[in-house]
Motif scaffolding. Structure first.
Motif, PDB file in Angstrom:
ATOM      1  N   ILE A  51       0.827  -1.231   0.000  1.00 16.63           N
ATOM      2  CA  ILE A  51       0.000   0.000   0.000  1.00 16.63           C
ATOM      3  C   ILE A  51       0.854   1.272   0.000  1.00 16.63           C
ATOM      4  N   SER A  52       2.154   1.153  -0.274  1.00 12.39           N
ATOM      5  CA  SER A  52       3.014   2.339  -0.147  1.00 12.39           C
ATOM      6  C   SER A  52       2.592   3.458  -1.099  1.00 12.39           C
ATOM      7  N   SER A  53       2.235   3.122  -2.336  1.00 15.14           N
ATOM      8  CA  SER A  53       1.810   4.164  -3.276  1.00 15.14           C
ATOM      9  C   SER A  53       0.535   4.842  -2.789  1.00 15.14           C
ATOM     10  N   GLN A  54      -0.398   4.052  -2.245  1.00 18.13           N
ATOM     11  CA  GLN A  54      -1.653   4.614  -1.731  1.00 18.13           C
ATOM     12  C   GLN A  54      -1.404   5.544  -0.544  1.00 18.13           C
ATOM     13  N   ILE A  55      -0.406   5.199   0.265  1.00 19.49           N
ATOM     14  CA  ILE A  55      -0.030   6.066   1.387  1.00 19.49           C
ATOM     15  C   ILE A  55       0.410   7.433   0.871  1.00 19.49           C
ATOM     16  N   PHE A  56       1.232   7.425  -0.183  1.00 20.37           N
ATOM     17  CA  PHE A  56       1.729   8.695  -0.719  1.00 20.37           C
ATOM     18  C   PHE A  56       0.614   9.500  -1.396  1.00 20.37           C
ATOM     19  N   PHE A  57      -0.321   8.822  -2.032  1.00 19.19           N
ATOM     20  CA  PHE A  57      -1.455   9.543  -2.610  1.00 19.19           C
ATOM     21  C   PHE A  57      -2.292  10.198  -1.504  1.00 19.19           C
ATOM     22  N   LYS A  58      -2.410   9.513  -0.364  1.00 23.36           N
ATOM     23  CA  LYS A  58      -3.139  10.102   0.770  1.00 23.36           C
ATOM     24  C   LYS A  58      -2.378  11.301   1.332  1.00 23.36           C
ATOM     25  N   VAL A  59      -1.055  11.191   1.409  1.00 20.96           N
ATOM     26  CA  VAL A  59      -0.229  12.322   1.848  1.00 20.96           C
ATOM     27  C   VAL A  59      -0.512  13.540   0.969  1.00 20.96           C
ATOM     28  N   LEU A  60      -0.617  13.318  -0.331  1.00 23.69           N
ATOM     29  CA  LEU A  60      -0.907  14.424  -1.257  1.00 23.69           C
ATOM     30  C   LEU A  60      -2.245  15.093  -0.947  1.00 23.69           C
ATOM     31  N   ASP A  61      -3.221  14.293  -0.536  1.00 22.38           N
ATOM     32  CA  ASP A  61      -4.532  14.846  -0.181  1.00 22.38           C
ATOM     33  C   ASP A  61      -4.434  15.792   1.019  1.00 22.38           C
ATOM     34  N   TYR A  62      -3.408  15.575   1.851  1.00 19.30           N
ATOM     35  CA  TYR A  62      -3.229  16.373   3.072  1.00 19.30           C
ATOM     36  C   TYR A  62      -1.928  17.191   3.020  1.00 19.30           C
ATOM     37  N   ASP A  82      -1.048  20.173   2.677  1.00 17.04           N
ATOM     38  CA  ASP A  82      -0.907  21.424   3.417  1.00 17.04           C
ATOM     39  C   ASP A  82      -0.845  21.207   4.928  1.00 17.04           C
ATOM     40  N   SER A  83      -1.101  19.970   5.354  1.00 13.14           N
ATOM     41  CA  SER A  83      -1.038  19.636   6.782  1.00 13.14           C
ATOM     42  C   SER A  83       0.170  18.780   7.133  1.00 13.14           C
ATOM     43  N   ILE A  84       0.841  18.234   6.103  1.00 13.97           N
ATOM     44  CA  ILE A  84       1.959  17.300   6.346  1.00 13.97           C
ATOM     45  C   ILE A  84       3.252  17.886   5.770  1.00 13.97           C
ATOM     46  N   PRO A  85       4.046  18.575   6.607  1.00 14.51           N
ATOM     47  CA  PRO A  85       5.289  19.160   6.108  1.00 14.51           C
ATOM     48  C   PRO A  85       6.415  18.141   5.897  1.00 14.51           C
ATOM     49  N   GLU A  86       6.306  16.968   6.543  1.00 15.95           N
ATOM     50  CA  GLU A  86       7.419  16.017   6.451  1.00 15.95           C
ATOM     51  C   GLU A  86       6.923  14.576   6.524  1.00 15.95           C
TER      52      GLU A  86
END
Length: 256
Positions: free
Chosen positions: A108-119, A121-125
């Motif tokens: 699910i690593s790619s899906q994790i990164f797509f979710k990071v993209l959705d957030y 502005d809230s996830i600086p790192e």
């Protein structure tokens, strides 16, 4: 419970090398509330809990791992959630900015990164260990055969660093592939300068036929938007892996 049985269906390969675990935790700049995704038996957790600059929360889908963590680590109540990260409403958990760290399950690593993209502005790192080829793809620059959808979408919003490679012998059970640790740091971009939804569509559509000139995969999109005349421009004679983030922004504006 002495240890957790690795489950193939969950893509579990437990990191056992303590030096690597510490190096991953040390790669996190810190200073923010932090979510560990898939802590497993807590090989990263033990070092994250030592850091006074981190207010840690954890999300784990595996019931056996949850039981192990609650048994072996003090103070897990209230920090540890049993559930699926991909379904988590992150804005309810973190009203302010937060970081993400984890040995991400390969499946699910790619899906994790797509979710990071959705957030974004809230996830600086984000500091994560993934399959080596996924790490290379995300960090790759234009012109490479591995440069793709995730490369463009993540590099639009994050500076990507490939930190180090981790051999299969550092895990139990050993995976059949090497792993790598990458760090994503939010860049200063506040706007792409184009329609974001259309940008995503253009990138995904273009790489859907990555070996062809952009004109071919993007023609239906151009026709549907009444922009057939732009297809004669030089940029449409290139292949998607040749284009930078800025090129895709320009392309999006041509089709808007």
């Amino acid at each position: 419970m002495t240890e957790v049985r690795a489950k193939k269906a969950l893509g579990q390969h437990f990191l056992t090398d303590q030096k690597v675990a510490r190096a991953i935790v040390d790669a996190l700049h810190g200073g923010l509330p932090t979510l560990e995704v898939g802590p497993g038996m807590g090989v990263l957790t033990q070092y994250l809990l030592e850091r006074e600059d981190i207010d840690l929360k954890l999300i784990e889908i595996d019931t056996e791992s949850v039981e192990y963590l609650l048994t072996h680590f003090q103070g897990m109540q209230g920090k540890l959630m049993e559930g699926d990260f991909l379904r988590l409403k992150l804005e309810k958990l973190f009203p302010e900015k937060f970081a993400i760290i984890g040995n991400f399950p390969y499946n699910i690593s790619s899906q994790i990164f797509f979710k990071v993209l959705d957030y974004k502005d809230s996830i600086p790192e984000v500091v994560g260990m993934v399959q080596k080829e996924v790490a290379e793809r995300i960090a790759e620059k234009p012109g490479s055969k591995t440069y793709g959808i995730l490369s463009v979408l993540l590099q639009a919003w994050y500076d990507i660093e490939y930190l180090f490679t981790v051999g299969s012998g550092c895990f139990a059970p050993p995976p059949k592939v090497e792993s790598a640790v990458i760090r994503l740091t939010r860049n200063s971009r506040t706007s792409l300068g184009c329609d974001e939804a259309l940008f995503k569509t253009v990138v995904k559509t273009a790489f859907g036929q990555r070996r062809k000139m952009m004109r071919n995969p993007l023609k239906p999109l151009a026709l549907a938007r009444g922009k057939a005349d732009v297809l004669s421009q030089d940029i449409f004679s290139q292949r998607p892996e040749q284009l930078s983030v800025e090129d895709f922004v320009a392309l999006t504006n041509l089709l808007d």
